[in-house]
Design a protein around this motif. Sequence first.
Motif, PDB file in Angstrom:
ATOM      1  N   ALA A  34       0.836  -1.206   0.000  1.00 46.25           N
ATOM      2  CA  ALA A  34       0.000   0.000   0.000  1.00 46.25           C
ATOM      3  C   ALA A  34       0.863   1.244   0.000  1.00 46.25           C
ATOM      4  CB  ALA A  34      -0.932  -0.008   1.216  1.00 46.25           C
ATOM      5  N   GLY A  35       0.490   2.183  -0.791  1.00 44.10           N
ATOM      6  CA  GLY A  35       1.212   3.451  -0.890  1.00 44.10           C
ATOM      7  C   GLY A  35       2.194   3.492  -2.052  1.00 44.10           C
ATOM      8  N   ARG A  36       2.378   2.376  -2.650  1.00 41.10           N
ATOM      9  CA  ARG A  36       3.332   2.371  -3.771  1.00 41.10           C
ATOM     10  C   ARG A  36       2.604   2.533  -5.103  1.00 41.10           C
ATOM     11  NH1 ARG A  36       8.044  -2.163  -2.627  1.00 41.10           N
ATOM     12  NH2 ARG A  36       8.975  -1.103  -0.806  1.00 41.10           N
ATOM     13  N   THR A  37       3.406   2.798  -6.158  1.00 38.80           N
ATOM     14  CA  THR A  37       2.876   2.983  -7.512  1.00 38.80           C
ATOM     15  C   THR A  37       3.262   1.779  -8.368  1.00 38.80           C
ATOM     16  OG1 THR A  37       3.070   5.378  -7.342  1.00 38.80           O
ATOM     17  CG2 THR A  37       2.878   4.454  -9.559  1.00 38.80           C
ATOM     18  N   VAL A  38       2.330   1.283  -9.172  1.00 35.48           N
ATOM     19  CA  VAL A  38       2.571   0.141 -10.039  1.00 35.48           C
ATOM     20  C   VAL A  38       2.239   0.527 -11.485  1.00 35.48           C
ATOM     21  CG1 VAL A  38       0.242  -0.811  -9.783  1.00 35.48           C
ATOM     22  CG2 VAL A  38       2.122  -2.315 -10.397  1.00 35.48           C
ATOM     23  N   ASN A  39       3.047  -0.016 -12.429  1.00 32.74           N
ATOM     24  CA  ASN A  39       2.825   0.203 -13.861  1.00 32.74           C
ATOM     25  C   ASN A  39       2.223  -1.051 -14.470  1.00 32.74           C
ATOM     26  OD1 ASN A  39       3.909   2.809 -13.819  1.00 32.74           O
ATOM     27  ND2 ASN A  39       5.990   2.045 -14.170  1.00 32.74           N
ATOM     28  N   LEU A  40       1.130  -0.889 -15.204  1.00 35.41           N
ATOM     29  CA  LEU A  40       0.476  -1.999 -15.889  1.00 35.41           C
ATOM     30  C   LEU A  40       0.580  -1.789 -17.401  1.00 35.41           C
ATOM     31  CD1 LEU A  40      -2.765  -2.376 -13.724  1.00 35.41           C
ATOM     32  CD2 LEU A  40      -0.554  -3.540 -13.462  1.00 35.41           C
ATOM     33  N   SER A  41       0.952  -2.877 -18.114  1.00 38.34           N
ATOM     34  CA  SER A  41       1.142  -2.812 -19.564  1.00 38.34           C
ATOM     35  C   SER A  41       0.144  -3.715 -20.243  1.00 38.34           C
ATOM     36  CB  SER A  41       2.575  -3.229 -19.933  1.00 38.34           C
ATOM     37  OG  SER A  41       2.727  -3.250 -21.326  1.00 38.34           O
ATOM     38  N   CYS A  42      -0.423  -3.207 -21.330  1.00 36.65           N
ATOM     39  CA  CYS A  42      -1.397  -3.985 -22.114  1.00 36.65           C
ATOM     40  C   CYS A  42      -1.035  -3.857 -23.580  1.00 36.65           C
ATOM     41  CB  CYS A  42      -2.813  -3.474 -21.846  1.00 36.65           C
ATOM     42  SG  CYS A  42      -4.098  -4.460 -22.680  1.00 36.65           S
ATOM     43  N   GLU A  43      -0.874  -5.010 -24.251  1.00 35.45           N
ATOM     44  CA  GLU A  43      -0.445  -5.043 -25.656  1.00 35.45           C
ATOM     45  C   GLU A  43      -1.425  -5.916 -26.421  1.00 35.45           C
ATOM     46  OE1 GLU A  43       3.625  -6.022 -28.199  1.00 35.45           O
ATOM     47  OE2 GLU A  43       3.603  -6.152 -26.008  1.00 35.45           O
ATOM     48  N   ALA A  44      -1.955  -5.374 -27.528  1.00 31.45           N
ATOM     49  CA  ALA A  44      -2.965  -6.092 -28.298  1.00 31.45           C
ATOM     50  C   ALA A  44      -2.630  -6.050 -29.776  1.00 31.45           C
ATOM     51  CB  ALA A  44      -4.340  -5.485 -28.061  1.00 31.45           C
ATOM     52  N   ARG A  45      -2.826  -7.215 -30.431  1.00 31.95           N
ATOM     53  CA  ARG A  45      -2.608  -7.332 -31.868  1.00 31.95           C
ATOM     54  C   ARG A  45      -3.954  -7.356 -32.583  1.00 31.95           C
ATOM     55  NH1 ARG A  45       1.911 -12.167 -32.000  1.00 31.95           N
ATOM     56  NH2 ARG A  45       3.562 -11.037 -30.884  1.00 31.95           N
ATOM     57  N   GLY A  46      -3.898  -6.941 -33.820  1.00 28.74           N
ATOM     58  CA  GLY A  46      -5.096  -7.002 -34.624  1.00 28.74           C
ATOM     59  C   GLY A  46      -5.002  -6.086 -35.820  1.00 28.74           C
ATOM     60  N   HIS A  47      -5.889  -6.304 -36.784  1.00 28.55           N
ATOM     61  CA  HIS A  47      -5.952  -5.429 -37.952  1.00 28.55           C
ATOM     62  C   HIS A  47      -7.417  -5.264 -38.334  1.00 28.55           C
ATOM     63  CE1 HIS A  47      -4.058  -3.390 -41.347  1.00 28.55           C
ATOM     64  NE2 HIS A  47      -5.099  -3.821 -42.048  1.00 28.55           N
ATOM     65  N   PRO A  48      -7.921  -4.068 -38.431  1.00 30.18           N
ATOM     66  CA  PRO A  48      -7.206  -2.788 -38.238  1.00 30.18           C
ATOM     67  C   PRO A  48      -6.605  -2.697 -36.837  1.00 30.18           C
ATOM     68  CG  PRO A  48      -9.356  -2.448 -39.224  1.00 30.18           C
ATOM     69  CD  PRO A  48      -9.331  -3.862 -38.775  1.00 30.18           C
ATOM     70  N   PRO A  49      -5.587  -1.843 -36.653  1.00 28.52           N
ATOM     71  CA  PRO A  49      -4.939  -1.740 -35.339  1.00 28.52           C
ATOM     72  C   PRO A  49      -5.972  -1.439 -34.268  1.00 28.52           C
ATOM     73  CG  PRO A  49      -3.695  -0.523 -36.983  1.00 28.52           C
ATOM     74  CD  PRO A  49      -4.968  -0.932 -37.650  1.00 28.52           C
ATOM     75  N   PRO A  50      -6.005  -2.197 -33.179  1.00 34.01           N
ATOM     76  CA  PRO A  50      -7.016  -1.977 -32.133  1.00 34.01           C
ATOM     77  C   PRO A  50      -6.699  -0.724 -31.319  1.00 34.01           C
ATOM     78  CG  PRO A  50      -5.507  -3.701 -31.466  1.00 34.01           C
ATOM     79  CD  PRO A  50      -5.132  -3.344 -32.866  1.00 34.01           C
ATOM     80  N   SER A  51      -7.772  -0.201 -30.703  1.00 29.08           N
ATOM     81  CA  SER A  51      -7.598   0.901 -29.754  1.00 29.08           C
ATOM     82  C   SER A  51      -7.740   0.342 -28.341  1.00 29.08           C
ATOM     83  CB  SER A  51      -8.636   1.995 -30.006  1.00 29.08           C
ATOM     84  OG  SER A  51      -9.954   1.477 -29.840  1.00 29.08           O
ATOM     85  N   ILE A  52      -6.987   0.896 -27.394  1.00 30.01           N
ATOM     86  CA  ILE A  52      -6.980   0.394 -26.010  1.00 30.01           C
ATOM     87  C   ILE A  52      -7.515   1.483 -25.087  1.00 30.01           C
ATOM     88  CG2 ILE A  52      -5.505  -0.365 -24.110  1.00 30.01           C
ATOM     89  CD1 ILE A  52      -3.692  -1.700 -26.101  1.00 30.01           C
ATOM     90  N   SER A  53      -8.452   1.061 -24.202  1.00 29.37           N
ATOM     91  CA  SER A  53      -8.974   1.960 -23.158  1.00 29.37           C
ATOM     92  C   SER A  53      -8.880   1.241 -21.813  1.00 29.37           C
ATOM     93  CB  SER A  53     -10.423   2.357 -23.458  1.00 29.37           C
ATOM     94  OG  SER A  53     -11.264   1.208 -23.474  1.00 29.37           O
TER      95      SER A  53
END
Length: 605
Positions: free
Chosen positions: A449-468
């Motif tokens: 608790a109190g710390r900062t974490v980085n989350l990564s999300c990578e998606a393939r597809g065509h047309p290029p997907p959008s990430i939210s």
Amino acid sequence: MAFLRGAVLALVLLICLNRSVRGKVELTMNDNLEVYLFDSAEIPCRYSFTGLDKEPSFVMIQWFVRAAGNGSRMRIFYSDASQQIVDNNTDYSGRIEVTSDQRGTTLLVRNVQLSDEKEFFCQVNGLAAGYAERKTHLRVFAPPEAPVIEGIPSGISVTNTMPSKVASCEARNGFPKPNITWYRNDEPLIPAAGQVNMIILVTREYRGFYSVQSTLEYKLAKEDKDSRFSCEVSFSVPGAVRTMASHSINVTVHYPTTMVELWKELPQGLVKEGDTVELRCQGDGNPPPPFIFSKEQEPDVELESGGDVLVLPSVSRKDSGVYQCRPLDSAGQAEVKGEVQLTVHYLDPAVVVPKDSEVMLKGENLVASCNALSSLKTVTVWYKDGKQVGHGNTLHLDDATYETSGEYICEVTVPSLPSLHTSGSVHIIVQGGPQVVGVEEEVQLEEVAGRTVNLSCEARGHPPPSISWNIVGSQNWQEVMSKANDHMTHSMVSIKVNSDVTAVCNASNDMGTEVKVFSIKAIEGSGVIIVVIILCLLLLAFLGSILYFLHKKGKIPCGRSGKQEITKEKPTKDDIVVEMKNNPKNEDAVLLKAVNGEKKGPNDQ
């Protein structure tokens, strides 16, 4: 005058006494005597008397000389019992010496000259004892100089109908006349009509020497281009015949071309389009004639060349064909020519189907082909991202995935001609809904608790997907990175964890949607307790060192038993209090505080 009187007296006595001769003189001389020029010649004359009771008391000896073939002779010496006389005013005055004994007389001629080759007569007259005369032919020899041979500097054509002058040979200053013999490849040449002829020229020098010059005329053939000609002079010496040979010479023979050879000199090996080709023509004629180059398909078109070399710059496949060369001196010999087959190999640009790029749905199959027209056998290899993915003219792409996307390059090579190669490419695009990278749809995480974490999300597809992103449990978050290319989108968020957090990554395009869930559980840190324990241990060690120092200085009294008495007293201002207190702004804190002897309340603490 005394000489004349002696000669007259000798003549009178010879005439008178010959009529009453009772004895006989036996006289012995050599028929010939051979000496070298400038040597001394000793001509012996041995005699004996027969038919007498005793040796005669008077013997008259005379030496005469006569040139060969000339009837007159000349006396050069006279002697009797009382005198010896060398005749004056002759070629031998001062050059001869005569010695005599009871058995004979010897004439010595010093510094023999060529003119001394004559007949020398010895005459012995014993009056009543007898009379005799004999002669010796003196022969003089002078070896000639070494023979000198000279060949004809210009070439001699084999087409001449009569024997041609090949070389001359001269032997100078010999006596008697030397002879010259010709040799071809160490075999003597004998005059033959229409084939071999020798012309001899003999010169008598003023000093009496002979010089002989021989000219060889010979009908040459093509085979004589390697023949060696030489001459040999033979000459007489005292008691033998000797020879001297010249060096051998080679004669330049001109003959027409009867055979022609044409070959490719450059480049070595197979010829490809763009190469510079050199064709060289060579015949067996001498001197080498210039040549005419042409193609068999166009025999009347003369190709520009440089003598015996035809240069074809930057050839193409249309330059393939049979090339010919003919010598200019082949008049009437139309078949005298050389031929060579020139093949120019080629490799056309690669043709890839599908062309440029191709879009295929995820899971579909595709067959790509790559072909290049070549005159030689080719090998085709497919590459993707520098790695080989296929071999042959066709490439099969089955059950396409997003990893199938990319550029495929086909390289076509010719194993027998490695410098001949080409390539083509096709860009494959796999179309489909988003596919989030990772095998788990939900990711469980724990974070302090109190710390900062980085989350990564990578998606393939065509047309290029959008990430939210949809974040539950934390208001303190932001997207720190977002990038996309033709096949992939990548997003990263930074979240401050104060409590349990649920983060949902939503990847979507026209073909569909896919999500990935991150569950983060907030936990208390265990590092605070460890830090407090370590600080307490360090503080105890510090207090121990202070007590030991005070004891050494006598500040702490001890009993007779040697043990220190410890009593509980009211705290003073010098006492030290250790207190751990929670700091809401920091995880842990340690407070060292001095109190002034009184116990304070919680608020004061």
